[in-house]
Design an enzyme around this catalytic site. Structure first.
Site, PDB file in Angstrom:
ATOM      1  N   TYR A 154       2.622   4.248   1.311  1.00  0.00           N
ATOM      2  CA  TYR A 154       4.651   3.201   1.109  1.00  0.00           C
ATOM      3  C   TYR A 154       4.920   3.055   3.081  1.00  0.00           C
ATOM      4  O   TYR A 154       4.890   3.697   3.230  1.00  0.00           O
ATOM      5  CB  TYR A 154       5.388   4.695   0.812  1.00  0.00           C
ATOM      6  CG  TYR A 154       6.842   4.474   0.877  1.00  0.00           C
ATOM      7  CD1 TYR A 154       7.374   3.284  -0.311  1.00  0.00           C
ATOM      8  CD2 TYR A 154       7.395   5.349   2.001  1.00  0.00           C
ATOM      9  CE1 TYR A 154       8.728   3.477  -0.341  1.00  0.00           C
ATOM     10  CE2 TYR A 154       9.051   5.169   1.664  1.00  0.00           C
ATOM     11  CZ  TYR A 154       9.366   3.616   0.734  1.00  0.00           C
ATOM     12  OH  TYR A 154      10.713   3.807   0.562  1.00  0.00           O
ATOM     13  N   ASP A 249       1.135   1.647  10.310  1.00  0.00           N
ATOM     14  CA  ASP A 249       2.765   2.917   9.636  1.00  0.00           C
ATOM     15  C   ASP A 249       2.105   4.328  10.486  1.00  0.00           C
ATOM     16  O   ASP A 249       1.435   4.915   9.436  1.00  0.00           O
ATOM     17  CB  ASP A 249       2.844   2.746   8.260  1.00  0.00           C
ATOM     18  CG  ASP A 249       3.866   2.339   8.295  1.00  0.00           C
ATOM     19  OD1 ASP A 249       4.432   3.680   8.611  1.00  0.00           O
ATOM     20  OD2 ASP A 249       4.176   2.670   7.243  1.00  0.00           O
ATOM     21  N   LYS A 277      10.690   9.333  12.108  1.00  0.00           N
ATOM     22  CA  LYS A 277      10.368  10.546  11.697  1.00  0.00           C
ATOM     23  C   LYS A 277      10.869  11.770  13.126  1.00  0.00           C
ATOM     24  O   LYS A 277      11.377  11.691  13.279  1.00  0.00           O
ATOM     25  CB  LYS A 277       9.512  10.959  10.567  1.00  0.00           C
ATOM     26  CG  LYS A 277      10.037  10.567   9.547  1.00  0.00           C
ATOM     27  CD  LYS A 277       8.678  11.288   8.524  1.00  0.00           C
ATOM     28  CE  LYS A 277       8.714  10.243   7.383  1.00  0.00           C
ATOM     29  NZ  LYS A 277       9.869  10.258   5.776  1.00  0.00           N
TER      30      LYS A 277
END
Length: 439
Positions: A154, A249, A277
């Site tokens: 994702y 990613d 994050k």
């Protein structure tokens, strides 16, 4: 350790249930991100009042050992005093300027000390935006339109990234969400994670058309699934051979699986990297960057446009600096040792209760897959026993352990987790796993 011997005390969720009913009148499903609605497990999602260290406290005053960690960024634990102090000081100077600050360059230098592959970078407000920016840069640099992503990985909710595999082995993707034009999804090719031969076939079948191969180097959004030996190395070789850029990613793995992310852990240097994050200390901050010649295509230096009013927000930057300054080798030793201890404890329990399961872990991120013996791809992750997971999840929650409310999400350890949290977790897991086989 004894198996389940007593029924846990009744846990009240009345206030959370009432809050959910009110929220459902305001937000789709009562939430602002789908997985929070407990759709994969059923029941009432907990509404959180506060968090500190390794614990969440919900509005019914239940204290929970937290292994979600806001989906990864809380590596220091919640409300770390150094981060809170930095945020208070930053807020006192103003919450947003829409203009450059010296603090942005300070954070960039710290990031480069961990990730030397980011020769030049751009801040964004989220990991989703970072992935969008990286892929636009890749297309602008190569002059190609197609990208390759992987099943189960994702990269945010951009239209061309919410794509599942087509019906054939070498077909274009098809939309995985309503509202996405098929023509846009058609520019995305979907490969099988940990299958380098499949990637090679896609590159050959679309020769000269693929701008980038984007991958979670350790998958976290189908549960924690590490790369098999040689997979990432093959992606590096194949992308170079076919003139495509390799994009890591590392929104989830960056500063998590090691200080320098998966690219440091596995010794692979991608062309572009996405971060999020931890890089913002839990505040809304994303980063994309990589080779200087690629990033010089970004406006105002080049023709690839990308902008954001809140990019490099001073509060997010302050939280990021305060967090990254604490990422010393001793911290990684602590959280990785905790993860290793947790894995060992779970494997003993699974053997004792004679349950078929896979416990996947890379450093301080982990997932328990119930009902399946080995998980190294989306196909094998999808075989997990969802009913068993639902029962396991709710028993753990009753016993005060907060896990991701989905069998397809990674869990995370923070530096605030210690022996007390470990013992509480293992006791709860003994009970919950015993419940699955009727012990």
């Amino acid at each position: 350790m004894a198996s389940r011997t007593r029924k846990p005390a009744a846990v009240s969720t009345k206030r959370s249930a009432k809050a959910l009913r009110r929220a459902q009148n305001q937000f789709p499903g009562g939430v602002n991100s789908p997985v929070r609605a407990f759709g994969n497990v059923g029941g009432t999602p907990r509404f959180i009042a506060r968090a500190r260290g390794a614990y969440l406290t919900d509005i019914d005053h239940n204290m929970l050992v937290d292994y979600v960690g806001s989906w990864g960024p809380m590596i220091l634990g919640h409300a770390d005093p150094r981060v809170v102090k930095a945020l208070r000081e930053a807020a006192g100077r103003g919450t947003s300027y829409g203009a450059p600050t010296e603090a942005e360059s300070e954070l960039a230098r710290i990031i480069q000390s961990f990730f030397p592959s980011l020769e030049m970078m751009r801040f964004t407000s989220s990991g989703t935006e970072a992935a969008m920016g990286a892929l636009r840069a890749a297309r602008g640099f190569t002059g190609r339109d197609k990208i390759i992503k992987f099943e189960g990985c994702y990269h945010g909710h951009a239209d061309y990234l919410l794509v599942k595999a087509g019906s054939g082995a070498l077909t274009f993707g098809v939309p995985d969400s309503a509202g996405i034009p098929a023509a846009m999804a058609g520019l995305t090719l979907t490969a099988r994670y940990n299958d380098a031969a499949h990637v090679e076939g896609l590159l050959k079948a679309n020769a000269g058309e693929v701008a980038a191969v984007i991958v979670e180097p350790v998958a976290g959004n189908m549960g924690c699934v590490p790369p098999v030996p040689g997979f990432l190395e093959s992606l590096r070789t194949l992308s170079r051979k076919h003139g495509a850029l390799l994009v890591f990613d590392e929104v989830m793995t960056g500063f998590r699986v090691s200080a320098g992310g998966a690219q440091e852990l596995y010794g692979i240097r991608p062309d572009l990297t996405c971060l999020g994050k931890i890089v913002g200390g839990g505040m809304p901050l994303g980063v994309y960057g990589g080779r200087r010649e690629i990033m010089e295509k970004i406006a105002p230096l080049g023709p690839v446009y990308q902008a954001g009013t809140l990019s490099g927000n001073p509060m997010a930057v302050a939280a990021g600096i305060a967090t990254l300054k604490q990422l010393r080798p001793s911290l990684y030793k602590r959280i990785d040792n905790y993860g290793e201890r947790l894995e060992h404890g779970y494997r003993e329990l699974l053997a004792r209760h004679r349950l078929t399961a896979a416990f996947n872990r890379v450093g301080s991120m982990f997932t328990l897959f119930l009902g399946v013996g080995k998980v190294n791809s989306f196909e094998t992750a999808a075989r997990n026993d969802r009913d068993q997971f639902r029962r396991y999840f709710h028993r753990m929650l009753e016993l005060g352990i907060y896990l991701p409310p989905s069998p397809f999400e990674a869990a995370f350890v923070s530096a605030a987790h210690g022996s007390r949290e470990y013992q509480r977790t293992i006791r709860a897991a003994d009970d919950a796993l015993g419940l699955l086989n009727g012990a």
